[in-house]
Design an enzyme around this catalytic site. Structure first.
Site, short mmCIF file in Angstrom:
data_model
loop_
_atom_site.label_atom_id
_atom_site.label_comp_id
_atom_site.label_asym_id
_atom_site.label_seq_id
_atom_site.Cartn_x
_atom_site.Cartn_y
_atom_site.Cartn_z
N GLU B 174 0.82 -1.22 0.00
CA GLU B 174 0.00 0.00 0.00
C GLU B 174 0.85 1.27 0.00
O GLU B 174 0.43 2.32 0.49
CB GLU B 174 -0.97 -0.03 1.19
CG GLU B 174 -1.90 -1.24 1.10
CD GLU B 174 -3.14 -1.15 1.97
OE1 GLU B 174 -3.22 -0.20 2.77
OE2 GLU B 174 -4.00 -2.03 1.84
N PRO B 195 3.82 6.50 7.64
CA PRO B 195 3.24 6.10 8.94
C PRO B 195 1.80 5.60 8.83
O PRO B 195 1.30 4.98 9.77
CB PRO B 195 3.32 7.39 9.76
CG PRO B 195 3.30 8.48 8.74
CD PRO B 195 4.05 7.94 7.56
N HIS B 399 -18.99 -8.61 3.90
CA HIS B 399 -17.64 -8.19 4.27
C HIS B 399 -17.07 -9.16 5.29
O HIS B 399 -17.68 -9.40 6.34
CB HIS B 399 -17.67 -6.77 4.88
CG HIS B 399 -16.30 -6.22 5.17
ND1 HIS B 399 -15.99 -5.60 6.35
CD2 HIS B 399 -15.17 -6.23 4.44
CE1 HIS B 399 -14.73 -5.21 6.33
NE2 HIS B 399 -14.19 -5.59 5.18
N HIS B 400 -15.92 -9.73 4.97
CA HIS B 400 -15.19 -10.62 5.88
C HIS B 400 -13.84 -10.01 6.20
O HIS B 400 -12.85 -10.28 5.52
CB HIS B 400 -14.98 -12.00 5.26
CG HIS B 400 -16.21 -12.84 5.14
ND1 HIS B 400 -16.25 -14.01 4.42
CD2 HIS B 400 -17.45 -12.69 5.67
CE1 HIS B 400 -17.46 -14.53 4.52
NE2 HIS B 400 -18.21 -13.76 5.26
N GLU B 401 -13.77 -9.18 7.19
CA GLU B 401 -12.47 -8.70 7.65
C GLU B 401 -11.90 -9.78 8.57
O GLU B 401 -12.54 -10.16 9.55
CB GLU B 401 -12.61 -7.37 8.39
CG GLU B 401 -11.30 -6.89 9.02
CD GLU B 401 -10.15 -6.81 8.03
OE1 GLU B 401 -10.31 -6.18 6.96
OE2 GLU B 401 -9.10 -7.43 8.28
N GLU B 470 -5.96 -6.15 1.02
CA GLU B 470 -4.71 -6.47 1.73
C GLU B 470 -4.19 -7.86 1.36
O GLU B 470 -3.57 -8.55 2.16
CB GLU B 470 -4.87 -6.37 3.26
CG GLU B 470 -5.24 -5.00 3.77
CD GLU B 470 -6.74 -4.76 3.75
OE1 GLU B 470 -7.51 -5.72 3.82
OE2 GLU B 470 -7.15 -3.59 3.65
N GLU B 488 -7.56 -5.44 -3.80
CA GLU B 488 -7.01 -4.13 -3.53
C GLU B 488 -5.51 -4.26 -3.83
O GLU B 488 -5.07 -4.00 -4.93
CB GLU B 488 -7.26 -3.73 -2.08
CG GLU B 488 -6.80 -2.33 -1.76
CD GLU B 488 -7.01 -2.01 -0.28
OE1 GLU B 488 -7.46 -0.90 0.02
OE2 GLU B 488 -6.70 -2.86 0.59
N GLU B 494 -8.80 5.06 -0.77
CA GLU B 494 -9.04 5.35 0.64
C GLU B 494 -7.86 6.11 1.26
O GLU B 494 -8.02 6.79 2.26
CB GLU B 494 -9.32 4.08 1.43
CG GLU B 494 -8.12 3.16 1.55
CD GLU B 494 -8.42 1.87 2.33
OE1 GLU B 494 -9.55 1.71 2.80
OE2 GLU B 494 -7.51 1.05 2.44
#
Lengths: 690, 690
Positions: B174, B195, B399-401, B470, B488, B494
């Protein structure tokens, strides 16, 4: 002296700065005395006396945390609470119908003096036979998630005791026990002598595992272990030979951390059981009492079982787990014969290993996708055999060998358990042979400890009973999870077939004092053929036992999942001896330790569940031995007939293992009889009420 | 020159000991030339020329194995095979209706000369626009299971090219791209400036990730990446500044190994795409062609989708994922409004984040049991909303985080997918924020690469489409798993809300040449409000774009799962601009790269699936820019009307981002028009057949 003695405890009474503060607590029977001390530097230590003899000299406690990176080794006392409990409870199954839980409790509240302000509580429970203590990290603003770098609990023994030990190891507990003085502990040397253990991870030459059994020169027996090992790694002990103290060493994870925790958290209990009578070590239920009550509200579906297995055929080379090669054991016809044998001889079940695809390439390569736990080999008609077994009043027992690929097992677990339910198979033997995946994790680390618990919990949801092999050593969790009935987690009878060291006659006189302090072991007794060249004439391995001893093990090696290990065909060699195996129960109303000395002999009497019959097992080491049994545990108003399965006069494990006698004798509560055991022998007795 | 040129190839022709042997192969169009050489010491190297210019100087290949512990760096040639393929195939969805796959193949068979006799095959495919090569470990007696210590593939570039790079990293992709000369690559410095990336694992100061985009001083464009990354870690590249060469560096596992493999095994393809026209880099389908055909026989259930999300509310502080705190976004009433908005504006779906229990304590503590993926918060009526959405012709998107706790996700995956099927929810956005569990594993290591594949395969069984965040950078696997539609795996829109570096206007001119070479990205374009202090006045973050550019991104940032990122309320600010978002398709019959220069600008035209309309997107970096568009891709016999959403003359990302014009214009295939873009701006065009 039944009261709590507080000597300036916690400095709360005087307010003055003292060089040493101390709390003293005695057990209800006054035999055990705990001293808890904090010095002017904040160092906290405890000591334990037994009948006024110091057993554990002042020993410090503490932690090294990695996150936050702090040392917890100096404290201020923030107060304490005491309580006492005296209750009885009934296990779902076990060695007794009811168990007394009688202790005094001290909660000693500490605050880190080094600056973090971290609060921990030291919780002690003092029983008549010993002490358990654990650490509690309560909810607090400055500590929520934290990582344990090491737990620094010391056990300062202070003398060069005799120890019954196996090497400290992150992955295996299948070692033969060593009996040496403490200063002769050499884990690496002991480990190097064991080529038959598939995976070994010794880590320090002075490290041993628990349960650690000790005997002092003045005749005390000391057992150190842990209770309620949940969400935490197993504890090894590392000897400091300068002062004969042990310090805890937790099994690390893949990156060298010990445990990932979140407040509130309570560690397992560290347990010290002490007696001047070795029998009281075996009769202690302290470890079980330190575990939480059962989480299974309706345990009616949990049933102790005696079973046979499609298993030893593979060990002795008659058959193979894998289908390839033309010697596949778990084929329909063969398993049908096992079912017939089980049905004809009052076994509850048949374990079938090698039933599922994957055995052609399952071991030694850290391979992840080995088994799917639901696909039978094409020559194994699982549906037919399930219904055939049901007709015969027998149940198949499932086998889930993970080959250490636990990630793979976990992702198939629901599906696998669903298949079991669909087939009405309600017991699973799990296996963890080989290096663990997640790679870098160990059999006895926190991640795997959590895995075993997850399996037990998920199995309970499916009403499945669990018998875990190559798992972490038990710590009494069968109280909390009574469906997690047994474990291997030690060197089982199968090691009779291991070429290098095999099993020694004394092994079964040590296991009750060590491994079995934590819970039942699936030891697989009952071997009737002693030279293992039946199917492979080049095989030199042999069993160092007598037939009478093999029968006795069904009593002395307690397990609610009891597999008679030998081949059906071999049982027909000695049908009258086999009668004992057919008769012996696997659940008990009462247990009496009649005689015991670690490394020498054990004699145990057990009363059959809901019946008036008693079963007695005696085993000796390599020495012949004569034990006098006192039957004063029998109902004094009743008469009994004993059937005694004894070594013949000329029996000997080495030269004449199959020589036994069976005789009947009148018995009453006033009677004492002498039993002679051959070298490597034993004796089994059925005492039936007339 | 369409033939295979063999110069003493493999020494099979002469039998003599040669100092150098060489095979030369040209692409069908002769632009690409591969040389494969083996010297007298057995060292194998390859080189690549483009139009007679050396692009990759002789570069060695090899492996270091850990098990068996051997170095594979000197070989004997055991022969070779050649083949050529020219085919077209139709993707389930994509940028074109059909794709041409045209290459020559060389299989170069090697035997280890160091003594092990290990056989490996080097497989090259030469396309008109580049070269792909992989290693094959065939079945062989001496090598079955093996462990990769490192792959030593070199890319010897030989000059100090300009590079568009992000730091080599085991866990994050990212990063903002850096544009520097090769000798200015400093991964640690670049990483230290970020950061806002939650988890970074840079490992070498000279390491970069692929896709790596390069530009030479003589005007060549070079893209280095990999294709078909399965059962293997992702490849990073480490620069040797002495000769401007890169060497592969695979992402390690928890114990430092790179890959656990079993013959037969083929590594991912290493890809080198070359052109003197930057547009040809973007139009290349070489990476897709190097992947295997779809394993999904009936892909009719796989549908490109445009959707909105309960997501940005949380990012800008209007709402929270967690229920605690009183700002829970995913409550029934709020999501109902999203469904209404989606339905009214022709969106296919509504992504709902924060719907399930666990968000109160989900991040940053390497915690394993966070989410169960099936338990909604009590204020989220999942059954009602599912049926309400169905009534409205909209589908919820799951959504599966995982919070990186992948072991936990895998053990819940079946149950979670079953819930989705039960609710008829057929798309899931997965997330892997945080350190991976199994602890010590990395996002881009072999274990996780296998995990992403497992999720794709299991999802396919449940007929579920996957959008992974991710995750590892894509390598064209959407050909093989067309239900694994988008990722992603880069710095998405974002990051406009990230305080430190945010996003730069050039970012979207680099992503197509880097991250998107591997596959579609869920970039979430379409922001209409640029200062992000709407709900939190202290917030300084902002979006460096114009409205016209946000529209253009729907064309330039290709994804079959296209989420319009902004809040429904913000779209009402500019309803006529919003029309473009409502109209733009997400599946295409054809794609033309009209103009492109990495770091500067991109202009792409796409023909709507099964329709005659074209959509065009143009984006520029921080510089204003005028591009002339040639419409010669239109049907010459037809007339068209273009609706042009352009930056207003005074638009500017910094001072006047919302200034746009919409005008209509007659267009035909003979027409050329000039489009002006503001600094940080862009342009979106709909070309409708009259």
């Amino acid at each position: 002296m039944n009261t709590l003695l507080i000597l300036l405890g916690c400095n709360l009474l005087s307010g003055a700065l003292m060089s040493q503060e101390r709390i003293v607590l005695h057990s209800q029977n006054s035999a055990i005395r705990l001293d808890l001390m904090i010095n002017a530097n904040g160092v906290v230590s405890y000591s334990v006396h037994y009948k006024d003899r110091e057993v554990v000299a002042p020993s410090t406690i503490g932690f090294s945390l990695k996150k936050p990176a702090i040392e917890l080794n100096a404290f201020e006392c923030a107060g304490f609470d005491t309580a006492s409990v005296n209750e009885t409870w009934e296990p779902a199954w076990g060695e007794e119908k009811s168990i007394r839980n009688n202790y005094k409790q001290l909660v000693y509240k500490l605050t880190d003096k080094n600056g973090s302000g971290t609060r921990i509580n030291l919780i002690f429970r003092i029983f008549d036979e010993g002490v358990g203590f654990r650490y509690e990290f309560p909810v607090q603003p400055a500590l929520e998630h934290f990582i344990i770098g090491e737990e620094n609990t010391r056990f300062h023994l202070g003398a060069n005791h005799t120890a019954f030990w196996i090497p400290g190891d992150y992955d295996s507990n299948e070692y033969l026990y060593n009996t040496t003085r403490l200063n002769a502990i050499s884990a690496f040397e002991a480990s190097a002598k064991e080529p038959d253990i598939a995976l070994k991870s010794p880590f320090h030459n002075r490290a041993v595992q628990t349960p650690l059994m000790l005997k002092t020169d003045n005749g005390l027996y000391i057992n150190i272990h842990e209770a309620a090992l949940l969400n935490y790694p197993a504890m090894n002990l590392v000897l400091n030979e300068d002062d004969y103290s042990f310090t805890s060493h937790l099994v690390p994870d893949a990156v060298g951390n010990k445990a990932y925790l979140q407040t509130p958290f309570r560690t397992p209990w560290r347990t010290i059981i002490i007696s001047d009578d070795a029998r009281e070590i075996l009769s202690s239920r302290m470890i079980l009492n330190l575990n939480e009550p059962s989480v299974i509200k309706d345990p009616s579906w949990i049933r102790p079982q005696k079973f046979i297995g499609m298993w030893w055929e593979m060990h002795v080379g008659k058959a193979s787990w894998q289908k390839a090669g033309g010697k596949h054991g778990a084929n329909t016809a063969n398993v049908k014969n096992y079912i017939d044998f089980a049905s004809a001889n009052r076994f509850d079940g048949v374990l079938v290993e090698g039933w599922n695809e994957g055995w052609e390439d399952w071991f030694g390569n850290w391979k992840e996708d080995v088994f799917d736990f639901v696909t039978p080999y094409s020559d194994y008609d699982i549906n037919y055999l399930t219904s055939y077994a049901r007709e015969k009043g027998v149940r198949l027992i499932m086998h889930h060998e993970t080959s250490g690929a636990v990630t793979n097992y976990e992702r198939h677990l629901d599906t696998a358990f669903r298949l079991m339910r669909q087939l009405d198979i309600n017991t699973v033997k799990t296996g963890y042979v080989g290096r663990i995946i997640p790679r870098g994790e160990h059999h006895d680390g926190q991640w795997m400890v959590n895995h075993y618990q997850r399996v037990a919990e998920k199995a309970a949801k499916y009403r499945i009973m669990v018998d875990a092999h190559e798992s972490v050593r038990p710590t009494g969790l069968h109280r909390t999870y009574p469906n997690w009935m047994a474990n291997e987690a030690a060197r089982g009878n199968e090691f009779n077939n291991a070429p290098a060291l095999g099993l020694t006659p004394e092994h079964e006189t040590i296991l009750p004092f060590t491994r079995m302090m934590g819970g039942p072991m699936d030891y697989t007794p009952g071997f009737f053929r002693f030279r293992l060249n039946q199917f492979d004439s080049t095989r030199k391995t042999r069993i160092r036992t007598t037939i009478a001893k093999q029968l006795a093990l069904f009593v002395t090696m307690y397990s609610p999942l009891m597999m008679a290990g030998d081949l059906p065909g071999n049982y027909s060699l000695y049908p009258d001896a086999f009668d004992f195996i057919k008769d012996v129960p696997v659940d008990w109303d009462d247990t009496r330790i009649l005689a015991a000395e670690p490394g020498d002999y054990v004699a145990i009497a057990r009363k059959a569940k809901a019946r008036e019959d008693w079963y007695i097992g005696l085993v000796t080491d390599e020495n012949s031995r004569r034990l006098e049994l006192n039957f004063n545990f029998l109902d004094p108003k009743s008469q009994y007939e004993a059937t005694i399965y004894a070594d013949a006069a000329d029996a000997d494990w080495n030269n004449n293992p199959a020589a036994y006698t069976i005789k009947k004798q009148h018995i009453s509560a006033r009677k004492k009889i002498k039993i002679a055991m051959a070298p490597g022998g034993g004796c089994a007795i059925v005492v039936r009420k007339k």
